[in-house]
Enzyme design. Structure first.
Site, PDB file in Angstrom:
ATOM      1  N   GLU A   1      80.797  10.916  26.583  1.00  0.00           N
ATOM      2  CA  GLU A   1      80.450  12.092  27.391  1.00  0.00           C
ATOM      3  C   GLU A   1      78.981  12.149  27.788  1.00  0.00           C
ATOM      4  O   GLU A   1      78.648  12.381  28.956  1.00  0.00           O
ATOM      5  CB  GLU A   1      80.800  13.380  26.626  1.00  0.00           C
TER       6      GLU A   1
ATOM      7  N   HIS B   1      85.819  16.006  30.690  1.00  0.00           N
ATOM      8  CA  HIS B   1      86.966  16.296  29.819  1.00  0.00           C
ATOM      9  C   HIS B   1      86.993  15.249  28.701  1.00  0.00           C
ATOM     10  O   HIS B   1      86.851  14.054  28.970  1.00  0.00           O
ATOM     11  CB  HIS B   1      88.273  16.271  30.614  1.00  0.00           C
TER      12      HIS B   1
ATOM     13  N   ASN C   1      83.734  18.093  36.385  1.00  0.00           N
ATOM     14  CA  ASN C   1      84.036  18.544  35.024  1.00  0.00           C
ATOM     15  C   ASN C   1      84.048  17.344  34.085  1.00  0.00           C
ATOM     16  O   ASN C   1      84.467  16.256  34.469  1.00  0.00           O
ATOM     17  CB  ASN C   1      85.431  19.204  35.015  1.00  0.00           C
TER      18      ASN C   1
ATOM     19  N   GLY D   1      76.566  23.235  24.180  1.00  0.00           N
ATOM     20  CA  GLY D   1      75.710  22.710  25.245  1.00  0.00           C
ATOM     21  C   GLY D   1      75.133  21.329  25.000  1.00  0.00           C
ATOM     22  O   GLY D   1      74.087  20.988  25.548  1.00  0.00           O
TER      23      GLY D   1
ATOM     24  N   ASP E   1      92.463  19.906  35.457  1.00  0.00           N
ATOM     25  CA  ASP E   1      92.189  18.490  35.151  1.00  0.00           C
ATOM     26  C   ASP E   1      92.959  17.524  36.053  1.00  0.00           C
ATOM     27  O   ASP E   1      93.327  16.428  35.633  1.00  0.00           O
ATOM     28  CB  ASP E   1      92.527  18.180  33.666  1.00  0.00           C
TER      29      ASP E   1
ATOM     30  N   LEU F   1      84.728  26.754  29.619  1.00  0.00           N
ATOM     31  CA  LEU F   1      86.130  26.910  29.236  1.00  0.00           C
ATOM     32  C   LEU F   1      86.888  27.984  30.015  1.00  0.00           C
ATOM     33  O   LEU F   1      87.987  28.369  29.644  1.00  0.00           O
ATOM     34  CB  LEU F   1      86.224  27.129  27.722  1.00  0.00           C
TER      35      LEU F   1
ATOM     36  N   ASN G   1      76.365  18.586  26.142  1.00  0.00           N
ATOM     37  CA  ASN G   1      76.421  17.895  27.442  1.00  0.00           C
ATOM     38  C   ASN G   1      75.314  18.394  28.368  1.00  0.00           C
ATOM     39  O   ASN G   1      74.722  17.613  29.106  1.00  0.00           O
ATOM     40  CB  ASN G   1      77.802  18.056  28.084  1.00  0.00           C
TER      41      ASN G   1
HETATM   42  C1  GAR Z   1      82.899  18.792  25.214  1.00  0.00           C
HETATM   43  O1  GAR Z   1      83.548  17.895  24.332  1.00  0.00           O
HETATM   44  C2  GAR Z   1      83.622  18.834  26.541  1.00  0.00           C
HETATM   45  O2  GAR Z   1      84.120  17.587  26.930  1.00  0.00           O
HETATM   46  C3  GAR Z   1      84.735  19.792  26.228  1.00  0.00           C
HETATM   47  O3  GAR Z   1      84.138  20.808  25.445  1.00  0.00           O
HETATM   48  C4  GAR Z   1      83.051  20.238  24.707  1.00  0.00           C
HETATM   49  C5  GAR Z   1      81.796  21.055  24.966  1.00  0.00           C
HETATM   50  O4  GAR Z   1      80.731  20.613  24.158  1.00  0.00           O
HETATM   51  N1  GAR Z   1      85.336  20.307  27.423  1.00  0.00           N
HETATM   52  C6  GAR Z   1      86.635  20.565  27.534  1.00  0.00           C
HETATM   53  O5  GAR Z   1      87.408  20.457  26.607  1.00  0.00           O
HETATM   54  C7  GAR Z   1      87.080  21.026  28.922  1.00  0.00           C
HETATM   55  N2  GAR Z   1      88.501  20.990  29.045  1.00  0.00           N
HETATM   56  P1  GAR Z   1      79.222  20.977  24.501  1.00  0.00           P
HETATM   57  O6  GAR Z   1      79.135  22.491  24.741  1.00  0.00           O
HETATM   58  O7  GAR Z   1      78.460  20.557  23.291  1.00  0.00           O
HETATM   59  O8  GAR Z   1      78.813  20.198  25.747  1.00  0.00           O
END
Ligand code: GAR
Length: 209
Positions: free
Chosen positions: A181, A110, A108, A12, A151, A91, A14
């Site tokens: 991000e 990515h 989303n 989490g 995507d 995910l 992001n």
């Molecule tokens: C992030 O790097 C996000 O971009 C990626 O998962 C991570 C989650 O981190 N998402 C994907 O790969 C989607 N295809 P977080 O839980 O610390 O935000």
């Protein structure tokens, strides 16, 4: 005030960037009305609770079919009255019913420059492993609208990040989070909430401030 729901699966960071941006006034006129996780152990749920945001976990394991899980997920988002759904490290595949219910209202993040290293099987560290294996000198992150594919939706914002010699997948993941991000996801939300993002087919037009 626009209500947004944030869907998460893991740490989490992001989500935290969005919470912080709301607090710091970088995202305005926005209320996070729900944090929804498919994983009850996601640290993201604790972040939501600490910030006083309603948090819910709905696991596919609790339902006897994927359809029932998908319906429960859609119902939770609907009843939160969210107008925008933000996938922040979520995910699970977003079911067609949900895409139809929120056309260009689901975004989303990515962790690569789409169309590189994206699509089925590319998530989390796997994306960075593939980028390093291919030997790219630049990677980055993309915020895009979610459509029926994986995507494939219109691209809203992208930011490039340098790959350094000796990077491990974790090094690259962290640099992309810090430099891309955690910036472009809050930025995209602010743009959408303030009506500055329009689509023309697969292209996104961002209106001047
Ligand atoms: C992030 O790097 C996000 O971009 C990626 O998962 C991570 C989650 O981190 N998402 C994907 O790969 C989607 N295809 P977080 O839980 O610390 O935000």
């Amino acid at each position: 005030m626009m209500k947004i729901a944030v869907l998460v699966s893991g740490g989490g960071t992001n989500l935290q960037a969005i919470i912080d941006a709301v607090r710091e006034g970088k995202i305005t006129d926005t209320e996070i009305c729900l944090v929804l996780s498919n994983n009850k152990n996601a640290y993201a749920l604790e972040r939501a609770e600490k910030a006083g945001i309603p948090a819910l976990s709905i696991s596919p394991k609790e339902y006897d079919s994927r359809d029932k899980f998908n319906d429960a997920m859609l119902e939770a988002v609907r009843s939160s009255e969210a107008e925008l759904v933000v996938l922040a490290g979520f995910l699970c595949v977003i079911p067609p019913k949900m895409v139809e219910a929120y056309p260009n209202r689901i975004i989303n993040i990515h962790p690569s420059l789409i169309p590189s290293f994206c699509g089925t099987g590319y998530y989390g560290l796997k994306v960075h492993e593939a980028a390093l294996e291919r030997g790219v000198r630049v990677s980055g992150a993309t915020v895009h609208f979610v459509d029926a594919g994986t995507d494939t939706g219109p691209i809203i914002l992208q930011k490039a990040v340098e790959v350094l010699d000796g990077d491990t997948p974790k090094d690259l993941q962290l640099r992309i989070m810090e430099q891309a991000e955690w910036k472009i996801l809050p930025e995209a939300i602010q743009l959408i909430v303030h009506g500055r993002v329009k689509t023309e087919g697969r292209r996104v037009i961002i209106a001047e401030d």
